[in-house]
Design a protein around this motif. Structure first.
Motif, PDB file in Angstrom:
ATOM      1  N   ASN A 299      -5.622  92.457  24.490  1.00  3.17           N
ATOM      2  CA  ASN A 299      -4.545  92.386  25.470  1.00  3.17           C
ATOM      3  C   ASN A 299      -4.892  91.320  26.505  1.00  3.17           C
ATOM      4  O   ASN A 299      -5.986  90.733  26.481  1.00  3.17           O
ATOM      5  N   GLU A 300      -3.995  91.068  27.436  1.00  2.00           N
ATOM      6  CA  GLU A 300      -4.216  89.995  28.411  1.00  2.00           C
ATOM      7  C   GLU A 300      -5.436  90.249  29.284  1.00  2.00           C
ATOM      8  O   GLU A 300      -6.164  89.318  29.634  1.00  2.00           O
ATOM      9  N   ALA A 301      -5.670  91.504  29.637  1.00  2.99           N
ATOM     10  CA  ALA A 301      -6.842  91.818  30.461  1.00  2.99           C
ATOM     11  C   ALA A 301      -8.135  91.503  29.714  1.00  2.99           C
ATOM     12  O   ALA A 301      -9.094  90.971  30.292  1.00  2.99           O
ATOM     13  N   GLU A 302      -8.170  91.814  28.425  1.00  2.00           N
ATOM     14  CA  GLU A 302      -9.361  91.534  27.627  1.00  2.00           C
ATOM     15  C   GLU A 302      -9.537  90.032  27.413  1.00  2.00           C
ATOM     16  O   GLU A 302     -10.674  89.526  27.410  1.00  2.00           O
ATOM     17  N   ARG A 303      -8.433  89.315  27.238  1.00  2.00           N
ATOM     18  CA  ARG A 303      -8.529  87.860  27.118  1.00  2.00           C
ATOM     19  C   ARG A 303      -9.045  87.250  28.422  1.00  2.00           C
ATOM     20  O   ARG A 303      -9.859  86.323  28.403  1.00  2.00           O
ATOM     21  N   THR A 304      -8.560  87.752  29.538  1.00  2.00           N
ATOM     22  CA  THR A 304      -9.023  87.256  30.845  1.00  2.00           C
ATOM     23  C   THR A 304     -10.509  87.518  31.028  1.00  2.00           C
ATOM     24  O   THR A 304     -11.252  86.657  31.541  1.00  2.00           O
ATOM     25  N   GLU A 305     -10.970  88.681  30.583  1.00  2.80           N
ATOM     26  CA  GLU A 305     -12.402  88.986  30.674  1.00  2.80           C
ATOM     27  C   GLU A 305     -13.227  87.984  29.867  1.00  2.80           C
ATOM     28  O   GLU A 305     -14.253  87.472  30.347  1.00  2.80           O
ATOM     29  N   ASP A 308     -13.252  84.590  31.623  1.00  2.91           N
ATOM     30  CA  ASP A 308     -14.125  84.585  32.799  1.00  2.91           C
ATOM     31  C   ASP A 308     -15.598  84.459  32.418  1.00  2.91           C
ATOM     32  O   ASP A 308     -16.395  83.912  33.175  1.00  2.91           O
TER      33      ASP A 308
END
Length: 341
Positions: A299-305, A308
């Motif tokens: 998901n987008e949160a995991e991609r952002t992680e 980073d």
């Protein structure tokens, strides 16, 4: 890369051209003819889009310009095709940016993970911004003319070890193209990266030389990597960008109206190229799902992680060899990224 090519290469390239019927030109030849090589098969979306480009250019120049595209490495390895374009042995090549770092260091910026947003509209804006134009201009003085950036899908991870979260990458071994940026990307995750020829990858996965790899879904399916891998993560972390290169002397010999016709055609077919790539990826995923491989979509949160973690070290690796020009290019990128995200 050395701007000179050995006499052995020149001779072999000329012989290769003879073997493919490139000499002599046909009696009823166009005013300007270009032989352009690339790596992918004739069935892939890239080649189909190139055929459309050739048709548009022929039509819009009333047959004065004939672009002939040779797929599947018919004109040599990517290095040979790049050098051949530089020297005018062939007139052009469409190359993945990842293969051009030794030819033009700053283009390796495109190896940085999550450089483009996963949102296509935003990615297109960044590609069309000053950043994208600066990438094309960075080829000036190399004996080549870069006229377009072509999207060619996004990479995903596979492995024979679990990849449920970022911590699972620790101590795994991944095959990469020979890029300091890609090596840094995996090192940031605690993985080791091993540059291996693409042709050795299937066996290396099968025998455990490496645990995993990164590629677009249609490549994973076409090369049957899913048959020797247990886990697939749809991460879309790396953009596969192509650079359209012409020999600068050949390009400069064209009237400006023909240059514009060629450039316009390459950019005009991008939406169709992306639709065909989407279809190819969708079909590949449907087939991959029939296998025993475990599939996870981030998901987008995991991609952002992941971004980073990977982006800062990959960026630092890029700047370590790209120098001031690379820093200027990244400044343009980050300006565009902040404007569009």
């Amino acid at each position: 890369m050395n701007n000179r090519v050995s006499g052995v290469f020149k001779k072999s390239a000329a012989l290769a051209m003879l073997s493919f019927g490139l000499f002599p030109y046909q009696a009823f030849s166009a005013e300007f003819e270009a032989r352009i090589g690339h790596l992918e098969s004739a069935q892939q979306p890239r080649h189909q889009a190139l055929l459309k480009v050739a048709s548009l250019v022929s039509e819009r120049t009333s047959g004065a310009v004939d672009l002939t595209f040779f797929p599947s490495s018919q004109l040599g390895t990517q290095r040979q095709m790049t050098e051949g374009t530089q020297l005018g042995v062939i007139q052009g090549t469409v190359s993945p940016a990842a293969f051009l770092g030794g030819f033009n260091k700053v283009v390796s910026v495109l190896d940085i993970p999550y450089l483009y947003p996963t949102n296509r509209e935003l990615s297109t804006k960044i590609r069309s911004s000053e950043f994208g134009q600066a990438i094309l201009e960075s080829f000036e003085g190399t004996g080549t003319k870069a006229i377009a950036l072509w999207p060619n899908g996004r990479k995903n991870f596979t492995s024979n070890e679990p990849l449920e979260n970022a911590k699972d990458f620790n101590d795994q071994r991944f095959r990469v193209m020979n890029s300091k940026v890609l090596i840094a990307q995996f090192n940031a995750l605690g993985s080791s990266a091993l540059p291996l020829p693409f042709g050795e990858l299937y066996t290396s996965l099968q025998t455990g030389v490496v645990d995993g790899e990164e590629n677009p879904l249609d490549t994973i399916f076409r090369m049957k990597f899913h048959e020797v891998q247990k886990y697939l993560v749809i991460s879309e972390h790396g953009a596969m960008e192509d650079i359209v290169l012409f020999n600068s002397m050949w390009w400069n010999s064209l009237p400006k109206k023909y240059q514009e016709a060629i450039t316009t055609a390459f950019n005009e077919v991008i939406p169709e190229l992306e639709r065909n790539k989407d279809s190819s990826v969708e079909n590949a995923l449907a087939e991959i799902k029939k296998s025993d491989i475990s599939i996870k979509t981030l998901n987008e949160a995991e991609r952002t992680e992941l971004r980073d973690i990977m982006y800062p070290k990959a960026k630092a690796a890029y700047l370590s060899f790209a120098g001031e020009k690379g820093e200027e290019l990244l400044t343009l990128y980050e300006k565009a990224y902040q404007s569009y995200k």
